[in-house]
Design a protein around this motif. Sequence first.
Motif, short mmCIF file in Angstrom:
data_model
loop_
_atom_site.label_atom_id
_atom_site.label_comp_id
_atom_site.label_asym_id
_atom_site.label_seq_id
_atom_site.Cartn_x
_atom_site.Cartn_y
_atom_site.Cartn_z
N ARG A 164 0.87 -1.18 0.00
CA ARG A 164 0.00 0.00 0.00
C ARG A 164 0.91 1.23 0.00
NH1 ARG A 164 -1.59 -4.02 3.18
NH2 ARG A 164 -3.78 -4.69 3.23
N PRO A 165 1.59 1.50 -1.12
CA PRO A 165 2.70 2.47 -1.09
C PRO A 165 2.32 3.87 -0.63
CG PRO A 165 2.11 1.85 -3.35
CD PRO A 165 1.41 0.90 -2.44
N HIS A 166 1.13 4.36 -1.00
CA HIS A 166 0.74 5.69 -0.53
C HIS A 166 0.61 5.70 1.00
CE1 HIS A 166 0.35 7.32 -4.45
NE2 HIS A 166 -0.73 6.66 -4.80
N LEU A 167 -0.07 4.69 1.52
CA LEU A 167 -0.22 4.57 2.97
C LEU A 167 1.13 4.32 3.63
CD1 LEU A 167 -1.86 4.17 5.61
CD2 LEU A 167 -2.10 1.76 4.94
N GLY A 168 1.90 3.39 3.09
CA GLY A 168 3.18 3.04 3.69
C GLY A 168 4.12 4.23 3.81
N ARG A 169 4.21 5.01 2.74
CA ARG A 169 5.10 6.18 2.79
C ARG A 169 4.57 7.23 3.76
NH1 ARG A 169 5.62 4.59 -2.75
NH2 ARG A 169 7.80 3.99 -3.13
N ALA A 170 3.25 7.35 3.85
CA ALA A 170 2.67 8.30 4.81
C ALA A 170 2.99 7.89 6.24
CB ALA A 170 1.16 8.39 4.61
N VAL A 171 2.92 6.59 6.52
CA VAL A 171 3.22 6.09 7.86
C VAL A 171 4.69 6.29 8.20
CG1 VAL A 171 3.36 4.00 9.27
CG2 VAL A 171 1.31 4.45 7.92
N ILE A 172 5.58 5.94 7.27
CA ILE A 172 7.01 6.09 7.52
C ILE A 172 7.39 7.55 7.66
CG2 ILE A 172 9.32 5.68 6.59
CD1 ILE A 172 7.81 3.19 7.65
N ARG A 173 6.80 8.40 6.84
CA ARG A 173 7.06 9.84 6.97
C ARG A 173 6.66 10.33 8.35
NH1 ARG A 173 4.67 14.69 3.05
NH2 ARG A 173 5.03 16.39 4.52
N SER A 174 5.53 9.86 8.84
CA SER A 174 5.05 10.29 10.15
C SER A 174 5.97 9.79 11.26
CB SER A 174 3.63 9.77 10.37
OG SER A 174 2.74 10.32 9.41
N ALA A 175 6.38 8.52 11.16
CA ALA A 175 7.24 7.94 12.20
C ALA A 175 8.61 8.59 12.23
CB ALA A 175 7.38 6.43 11.97
N ALA A 176 9.07 9.08 11.08
CA ALA A 176 10.40 9.69 11.00
C ALA A 176 10.36 11.20 11.16
CB ALA A 176 11.04 9.33 9.67
N ALA A 177 9.21 11.74 11.54
CA ALA A 177 9.05 13.20 11.58
C ALA A 177 9.86 13.87 12.68
CB ALA A 177 7.57 13.55 11.75
N GLY A 178 10.27 13.11 13.68
CA GLY A 178 11.03 13.70 14.77
C GLY A 178 10.18 14.52 15.72
N ASP A 179 8.88 14.28 15.71
CA ASP A 179 7.95 15.00 16.58
C ASP A 179 8.02 14.42 17.99
OD1 ASP A 179 5.85 16.22 17.85
OD2 ASP A 179 4.39 15.85 16.27
N ALA A 180 8.42 15.23 18.95
CA ALA A 180 8.56 14.75 20.32
C ALA A 180 7.24 14.22 20.88
CB ALA A 180 9.09 15.86 21.22
N ALA A 181 6.13 14.77 20.39
CA ALA A 181 4.82 14.32 20.88
C ALA A 181 4.52 12.89 20.48
CB ALA A 181 3.73 15.25 20.37
N LEU A 182 5.22 12.37 19.46
CA LEU A 182 5.01 11.00 19.01
C LEU A 182 5.87 9.99 19.77
CD1 LEU A 182 4.93 11.36 15.11
CD2 LEU A 182 3.03 10.78 16.61
N ALA A 183 6.78 10.48 20.58
CA ALA A 183 7.76 9.59 21.20
C ALA A 183 7.10 8.48 22.01
CB ALA A 183 8.72 10.40 22.08
N THR A 184 6.06 8.80 22.75
CA THR A 184 5.42 7.78 23.59
C THR A 184 4.78 6.71 22.74
OG1 THR A 184 5.01 9.39 25.34
CG2 THR A 184 3.70 7.39 25.39
N ARG A 185 4.06 7.11 21.69
CA ARG A 185 3.41 6.12 20.85
C ARG A 185 4.44 5.25 20.12
NH1 ARG A 185 -1.68 5.50 19.50
NH2 ARG A 185 -2.35 7.63 19.89
N LEU A 186 5.51 5.87 19.63
CA LEU A 186 6.55 5.10 18.95
C LEU A 186 7.26 4.14 19.90
CD1 LEU A 186 8.05 7.87 16.65
CD2 LEU A 186 6.97 5.75 15.88
N ALA A 187 7.51 4.61 21.12
CA ALA A 187 8.14 3.73 22.11
C ALA A 187 7.23 2.55 22.43
CB ALA A 187 8.46 4.52 23.37
N HIS A 188 5.94 2.82 22.52
CA HIS A 188 4.97 1.75 22.77
C HIS A 188 4.99 0.74 21.62
CE1 HIS A 188 1.01 -0.23 22.93
NE2 HIS A 188 1.09 -0.04 24.23
N PHE A 189 5.01 1.23 20.39
CA PHE A 189 5.04 0.34 19.24
C PHE A 189 6.29 -0.53 19.24
CE2 PHE A 189 6.71 -0.49 14.98
CZ PHE A 189 5.72 -1.32 14.50
#
Length: 203
Positions: free
Chosen positions: A101-126
Amino acid sequence: MIDEADEPDDPRSQRILAAAVALAERGGFAEVRLRDVAEGSGVALGTLYKRFRSKEDLLVAVLGHQLGELRARLEARPLGGDRRARLREIFGELTRFLCERPHLGRAVIRSAAAGDAALATRLAHFHGALGELVLRALYRGQAGHARHAEIAMVSALQRVWFALLVGWASGLHGEREVLEGVDAAAALMLEGVDAAQLLAPQT
């Protein structure tokens, strides 16, 4: 751990995730506008914001939801094969979900690599949940038997996998190279873990 309110496991959150996936599959990151997600899922925009703080937060949660589905499948039917084959299957399932699902996949990877500190907890959980799933697969449900070397190996393998996915999202290589790269890294790491255990002093 993520607060319970942030876990995408209630019906409204499930509808929100489904709407986000549909939009991302159609047009990628730019297509996922929170107002459109709210409309597509039949929830108020304020309700969406209570569960997901941003578009990036929502898209990373999609990956967490997919991991939960994979965990449920493996609990119902544990993986066979040797350790390398089991690692290949787990990372392969998640890789195919994104790359097919390349459109979705790239959107997800872009989000995960955004460096947004607010995402740190969710990424750590994942990453914590993925690490536990991988260890359970390695030890056939007995993750508590893992030693420090295995835990370090799983953490390193996740980093290799994510780096390869960033390369895929950037157009540097394809899905096959992601899968082959993770498999090759797993083979080398398993050899290293086995050698370390042979050299470890017996107690």
